[in-house]
Each structure stands twice: as structure tokens, then as C-alpha cells.
Design a protein around this motif. Structure first.
Motif, PDB file in Angstrom:
ATOM      1  N   HIS A 253      10.742   4.264  -1.808  1.00 43.61           N
ATOM      2  CA  HIS A 253      11.869   3.577  -1.166  1.00 43.61           C
ATOM      3  C   HIS A 253      13.117   4.460  -1.164  1.00 43.61           C
ATOM      4  N   GLN A 254      13.384   5.118  -2.284  1.00 48.17           N
ATOM      5  CA  GLN A 254      14.559   5.986  -2.355  1.00 48.17           C
ATOM      6  C   GLN A 254      14.447   7.133  -1.364  1.00 48.17           C
ATOM      7  N   ILE A 255      13.265   7.708  -1.271  1.00 50.44           N
ATOM      8  CA  ILE A 255      13.070   8.799  -0.303  1.00 50.44           C
ATOM      9  C   ILE A 255      13.245   8.267   1.107  1.00 50.44           C
ATOM     10  N   GLU A 256      12.735   7.054   1.333  1.00 50.48           N
ATOM     11  CA  GLU A 256      12.852   6.464   2.670  1.00 50.48           C
ATOM     12  C   GLU A 256      14.317   6.298   3.073  1.00 50.48           C
ATOM     13  N   GLN A 257      15.163   5.876   2.113  1.00 53.62           N
ATOM     14  CA  GLN A 257      16.580   5.712   2.421  1.00 53.62           C
ATOM     15  C   GLN A 257      17.200   7.064   2.781  1.00 53.62           C
ATOM     16  N   GLU A 258      16.821   8.099   2.052  1.00 47.04           N
ATOM     17  CA  GLU A 258      17.356   9.430   2.344  1.00 47.04           C
ATOM     18  C   GLU A 258      16.864   9.934   3.693  1.00 47.04           C
TER      19      GLU A 258
ATOM     20  N   LYS B 207       0.855  -1.180   0.000  1.00 49.10           N
ATOM     21  CA  LYS B 207       0.000   0.000   0.000  1.00 49.10           C
ATOM     22  C   LYS B 207       0.891   1.230   0.000  1.00 49.10           C
ATOM     23  N   ILE B 208       1.089   1.791  -1.195  1.00 51.64           N
ATOM     24  CA  ILE B 208       1.992   2.925  -1.339  1.00 51.64           C
ATOM     25  C   ILE B 208       1.561   4.094  -0.462  1.00 51.64           C
ATOM     26  N   GLU B 209       0.235   4.289  -0.380  1.00 52.80           N
ATOM     27  CA  GLU B 209      -0.265   5.415   0.423  1.00 52.80           C
ATOM     28  C   GLU B 209       0.131   5.254   1.886  1.00 52.80           C
ATOM     29  N   LYS B 210       0.109   3.993   2.383  1.00 51.66           N
ATOM     30  CA  LYS B 210       0.485   3.746   3.776  1.00 51.66           C
ATOM     31  C   LYS B 210       1.969   4.028   3.989  1.00 51.66           C
ATOM     32  N   SER B 211       2.813   3.582   3.032  1.00 48.75           N
ATOM     33  CA  SER B 211       4.245   3.857   3.121  1.00 48.75           C
ATOM     34  C   SER B 211       4.505   5.350   3.027  1.00 48.75           C
ATOM     35  N   GLN B 212       3.751   6.009   2.157  1.00 49.13           N
ATOM     36  CA  GLN B 212       3.900   7.463   2.018  1.00 49.13           C
ATOM     37  C   GLN B 212       3.575   8.164   3.329  1.00 49.13           C
TER      38      GLN B 212
ATOM     39  N   LEU C 157       5.161   0.884  -9.828  1.00 48.60           N
ATOM     40  CA  LEU C 157       6.532   0.447  -9.586  1.00 48.60           C
ATOM     41  C   LEU C 157       7.437   1.635  -9.309  1.00 48.60           C
ATOM     42  N   GLN C 158       7.295   2.642 -10.134  1.00 46.99           N
ATOM     43  CA  GLN C 158       8.135   3.825  -9.912  1.00 46.99           C
ATOM     44  C   GLN C 158       7.777   4.512  -8.601  1.00 46.99           C
ATOM     45  N   SER C 159       6.482   4.513  -8.267  1.00 51.27           N
ATOM     46  CA  SER C 159       6.068   5.093  -6.974  1.00 51.27           C
ATOM     47  C   SER C 159       6.703   4.330  -5.841  1.00 51.27           C
ATOM     48  N   PHE C 160       6.669   2.984  -5.944  1.00 50.77           N
ATOM     49  CA  PHE C 160       7.257   2.153  -4.883  1.00 50.77           C
ATOM     50  C   PHE C 160       8.749   2.442  -4.754  1.00 50.77           C
ATOM     51  N   LEU C 161       9.440   2.443  -5.897  1.00 45.39           N
ATOM     52  CA  LEU C 161      10.882   2.697  -5.856  1.00 45.39           C
ATOM     53  C   LEU C 161      11.190   4.121  -5.413  1.00 45.39           C
ATOM     54  N   GLY C 162      10.357   5.054  -5.871  1.00 46.61           N
ATOM     55  CA  GLY C 162      10.548   6.453  -5.457  1.00 46.61           C
ATOM     56  C   GLY C 162      10.381   6.611  -3.961  1.00 46.61           C
TER      57      GLY C 162
ATOM     58  N   ASN D  42       5.347  10.991   8.108  1.00 47.77           N
ATOM     59  CA  ASN D  42       5.433  11.145   9.570  1.00 47.77           C
ATOM     60  C   ASN D  42       6.884  11.175  10.033  1.00 47.77           C
ATOM     61  N   ASP D  43       7.739  10.322   9.410  1.00 50.22           N
ATOM     62  CA  ASP D  43       9.155  10.308   9.767  1.00 50.22           C
ATOM     63  C   ASP D  43       9.806  11.651   9.449  1.00 50.22           C
ATOM     64  N   ILE D  44       9.448  12.218   8.296  1.00 52.20           N
ATOM     65  CA  ILE D  44       9.997  13.521   7.923  1.00 52.20           C
ATOM     66  C   ILE D  44       9.557  14.582   8.931  1.00 52.20           C
TER      67      ILE D  44
END
Length: 327
Positions: A227-232, A112-117, A220-225, A122-124
Motif C-alpha cells: 500500500h505504501q509503495i502504491e501511494q508513492e 491477494k498480495i501477489e495480484k496487488s504486487q 500484514l506488513q506485505s499488505f501495508l508495504g 505494471n503501474d511502475i
């Protein structure tokens, strides 16, 4: 659109024909004219691609790569132990001991991309809140330090009225020392504030990008995007964690150790020792590192879930095997 320059049709350009694009495909990362768009929608491999009208396309959204940066291969697998998308070579070289490796497509479909978003958002916010607290703390600390120095100077001035030229020299020397120490501490505080401001700007940019990447990219790009933001974000969280041991984030108090013999030796100014010693007293400040704790818990929970899934699959396999033997 952000630019007045028209976007050309990618397939037409390959055929040495310049045609203005009417559609933008986020999967193909290129524009399509009306004719090529029609073919694009009919082909089985591209009919599910995410496209938008070229007028709605925002070139400012950074391209999300679907290939492995290290090996240049397509990201097609996912390691739940490290929460990382991987290519085939990544699995064989860096994740050979990991369990529960899944196909990236299945993980994307079940995510669920929205949940990860929302979690990253919240982390930000949490990280920005911590950095803001440190900024406010250092600002207040600098003001308090100036007040403490002013108080010390008033004390020194009181003694100065009681003694002569020699005390004037001592006062000047001690005031210079307090100003030097205060400037050193203010310089350290200003330096860490500048670095924190840089992190805040970076986090805010990630926050803005996070809200735009979902609505303008494929899943897919949303998921990877995301994920990339999450790593940063995790890098920024690690930076906040490291601030705990950074000398510059500690609160400082500028104090003076008064010479107890001042009153008794006023009559002997020549032998008068320094009025006191200026020192900086450091103490830690409390930081709410909830995001880091939550990240560790998430990794642990994901690994535990992977182990449970593997155990379940093994049990089901044994049951099927035994059932087949009994028949």
C-alpha cells in the motif's frame, strides 16, 4: 547478510544480556536467539509470526510501520472509499461519512498480495515507459532544434555573401539571438530531464523493494508495504499527469520569420531592418496516462462494490428480521 556486525537477541537485551540472534522475526522487528525463539514459537500471540534464519535476513529492507503516522495508533481498520488503512481516530475524524469500513485483518486475509504486487509492478512499468518517452522526445527535440538553428544560420550566411559590413553586424546579432534562445530551451529541457531521471530512479527503487517486501515480511506488513509503495507510485503518476501542463515538456521548434524586403533593399544597407525574428513554437506531446485512468476506475469500482455490499447486508438483515417475525 549486508553487514558483518552480528544482530543481538532483542528479548535478551531487555534482560541486560548480550546474546547473538539466530532468528529474525518480521512481526516483532527484532532478532531472537535459539532459546527465545523456542518460547516465541510456543506462545499463542507469536506462534504465527513470520521468521527467517538470521543469515537470510536483509537489513536493507525498510521497516514497514503498522501504526498510523498521524495518530500513532495501531492500523486496524480499512476504508474502501479511500483505499486507506486507518486507525480508530482516523475513522472518527476523517472517514466518518465513509461507508463499508472493514477490519484491516479481514481485508488483509481476503487480499491477494501477489495480484496487488503485479498491478503496482505494471503501474511502475507504465510510468517508467511514459517518462522514458518524454526523455527520448526531449533528446530528439534538442537535436532537431540544433539542426533548425544550423539551417537558419546557413540561410543567414547566404544573405551575408550578398551584402557588406552592415549585414555582418546583423548576422552576428541574429546568431546570438538564436543561440540564446536555443540555450534557454536546452536548459529547460535538461532541467526537466534531470527531474525525470530522479523520478525514474525512485520508481526503480520502488520496483526493487516491491519484489523483496513480499517474501521477507508478514502478510500484514506485505499488505501495508504494498500500500505504501502504491501511494508513492500514485504520486509519480500524478507527477506524470502534471507534466502535461508543464511548459518544459512541450516540443519546441526554433524558426525564423524572414524579412521579405531583404532582396529589395540590398542596395540600401543602412536602412536594412533585422533579417528576421527567432521564435519558439510549442506543441503538446501525447502521453499515455493509462495508469491514472486505471487508478480512478479502481477507486470508483471499490466504492461501487462497497455500496453493493452494504445494500446486500441490509437486504439480508430485513429478510432475517421478517423471517423471525413470521415464526
Amino acid at each position: 547478510m549486508a553487514s558483518n556486525k552480528p544482530i543481538p537477541c532483542g528479548p535478551c537485551q531487555e534482560g541486560k544480556v548480550n546474546t547473538k540472534a539466530d532468528i529474525w522475526c518480521y512481526n516483532c522487528v527484532e532478532g531472537l536467539c535459539s532459546t527465545c525463539s523456542g518460547h516465541h514459537k510456543r506462545f499463542k500471540g507469536t506462534r504465527d509470526h513470520k521468521t527467517i534464519d538470521i543469515k537470510s535476513y536483509k537489513p536493507s529492507i525498510r521497516t514497514i510501520k503498522t501504526e498510523c503516522d498521524k495518530h500513532g495508533r495501531q492500523l486496524n481498520l480499512y476504508c474502501p472509499s479511500h483505499l486507506m488503512p486507518c486507525c480508530d481516530e482516523c475513522i472518527s475524524t476523517s472517514h466518518s461519512q465513509c461507508t463499508g469500513i472493514n477490519s484491516l485483518v479481514s481485508v488483509v486475509d481476503n487480499t491477494k498480495i501477489e495480484k496487488s504486487q503485479k498491478k503496482i509492478d505494471n503501474d511502475i512499468n507504465s510510468t517508467l515507459h511514459i517518462l522514458k518517452e518524454i526523455m527520448n522526445n526531449k533528446s530528439e527535440n534538442m537535436i532537431r532544434g540544433e539542426q533548425q538553428v544550423n539551417s537558419i544560420k546557413k540561410t543567414i550566411a547566404k544573405y551575408r555573401k550578398k551584402i557588406n559590413k552592415h549585414l555582418d553586424d546583423l548576422e552576428k546579432k541574429l546568431c546570438q539571438e538564436t543561440d540564446t534562445i536555443l540555450n534557454q530551451e536546452k536548459s529547460k529541457a535538461s532541467d526537466i530531464k534531470t527531474k525525470i531521471e530522479g523520478k525514474q530512479k525512485k520508481l526503480k527503487k520502488m520496483k526493487d523493494h516491491l519484489h523483496t517486501v513480499i517474501s521477507h515480511t508478514s502478510k500484514l506488513q506485505s499488505f501495508l508495504g504494498v500500500h505504501q509503495i502504491e501511494q508513492e507510485v500514485h504520486q509519480c503518476q500524478q507527477y506524470v499527469d502534471d507534466l502535461e501542463n508543464d511548459e518544459r515538456t512541450k516540443e519546441f521548434d526554433i524558426k525564423i520569420t524572414q524579412n521579405d524586403e531583404i532582396e529589395s533593399i540590398q542596395s540600401n544597407l543602412i536602412s536594412l531592418e533585422p533579417l528576421g525574428e527567432i521564435m519558439v513554437v510549442k506543441k503538446n506531446i501525447d502521453l499515455n496516462r493509462e495508469t491514472s485512468v486505471r487508478r480512478k476506475a479502481q477507486v470508483r469500482q471499490t466504492r461501487e462494490q462497497s455500496i453493493i455490499n452494504n445494500m446486500t447486508m441490509n437486504i439480508e438483515t430485513k429478510i432475517k428480521t421478517n423471517g423471525g417475525g413470521g415464526g
